[in-house]
Enzyme design. Structure first.
Site: not given
Length: 323
Positions: A55, A140, A179, A239, A282
């Site tokens: 992403h 995910e 995660t 994240n 990322s």
């Protein structure tokens, strides 16, 4: 409309800039990007990629320029070209369909996501109902829930969900997590679940990956001492978005998610003496460097790098690309 003020005309007042360590690419992201690059090198363009490989808009655009074609589903791919599955993982039905079409496919699922899949299958085989802590619709989560038959996994997103979750019948329970979640938020959800279901077993290992944990710990340190924290990452990066939340909870007056330096509103710096800079797992390092350059062009910036965890993890590429 007023013309934008050129950087050279700013007062260049002093500014402390703290760089988080670690930041940016993790091993799973690095592996996934390499898989696409190596596939293009080995098989030529185009190489199809189901969903964004990771992403980050800049990563996706660069790979498009090399010959990657990003699609939503396999039915958009021809049978005679390689297809890569994204780092977030896919439901079991996706590789099954690829095999039935005799496609060459490369699975770039992060090995730490694959570990969650294996744990989910182990719990299911033992007759347990699985509670998955995660965000609905995230690739995910879709991939993890797609490892097992419908109804085998219940998704819990919040503490409120944990308080209202109903056990299906008298099935024993287990849990797994996405995660890339907030470590602290996940702990709150898990505490609520364990208060209601004390028998809930722990996973063999923590599901939230080392890279997510390390980056959140690093941004906590930034939030404690910075008025403003800038997180480099794309809006759809889970994240990266969590890093903004963590910075604010740690004490930063303001925290912003920016795709790159062009996203920065320099009025955010009004009254700021110390700014923290980090990046989601990322986000490429050149984006961080460009942001630092933009700050230096406007302020008399002193840049220091925080101490933090040093990551040495690496993951092997698929054999099809190394043979």
């Amino acid at each position: 409309m007023n013309a934008p003020v050129p950087p050279s005309s700013f007062d260049r007042r002093p500014l402390n800039v703290r760089l988080a360590t670690p930041r940016g690419f993790c091993a799973g992201v690095d592996r996934a990007i390499q898989i696409v690059e190596r596939a293009i090198e080995k098989f030529g363009a185009p190489v199809y990629v189901r969903h964004e490989i990771v992403h980050n808009r800049h990563v996706v655009e660069r790979l498009k320029g090399m010959g990657a074609v990003f699609v939503k589903e396999l039915d958009e791919c021809p049978d005679d070209r390689p297809v890569v599955f994204s780092a977030h993982g896919v439901p079991k039905s996706v590789p099954a369909t690829a095999r039935s079409r005799e496609m060459l496919f490369l699975d770039a699922t992060c090995p730490l996501v694959s570990k969650v899949h294996v744990e989910a299958e182990r719990h299911h085989a033992a007759g347990r109902h699985i509670i998955l802590i995660g965000h609905a619709g995230h690739p995910e989560v879709v991939g993890t829930m797609g490892q097992l038959p419908p109804g085998a996994i219940s998704l819990v997103e919040t503490v409120s969900d944990a308080e209202t979750f109903q056990r299906p019948g008298d099935q024993p329970l287990a849990y797994a997590t996405q995660t890339t979640l907030s470590v602290d938020d996940t702990a709150d959800i898990l505490a609520a679940l364990k208060r209601r279901f004390p028998e809930l077993p722990d996973p063999h290992k923590e599901d939230i990956c080392y890279a997510t944990t390390n980056r959140q710990e690093a941004v906590k340190r930034l939030g404690e001492g910075c008025e403003l924290v800038l997180v480099v990452g794309s809006k759809n990066s889970s994240n990266s978005a969590r890093l903004v939340d963590v910075a604010l909870k740690a004490g930063a007056n303001d925290a912003r998610l920016v795709d790159d330096a062009s996203d920065v509103d320099w009025s955010w710096f009004d009254g700021v003496t110390t700014v923290g800079v980090t990046a989601g797992a990322s986000a490429p390092e050149p984006l961080i460097e460009a942001l630092i350059d933009a700050i230096r062009a406007r302020f008399d910036a002193v840049v220091t790098e925080d101490d933090g965890a040093r990551e040495t993890v690496s993951f092997k590429l698929p054999r099809a690309l190394t043979a």
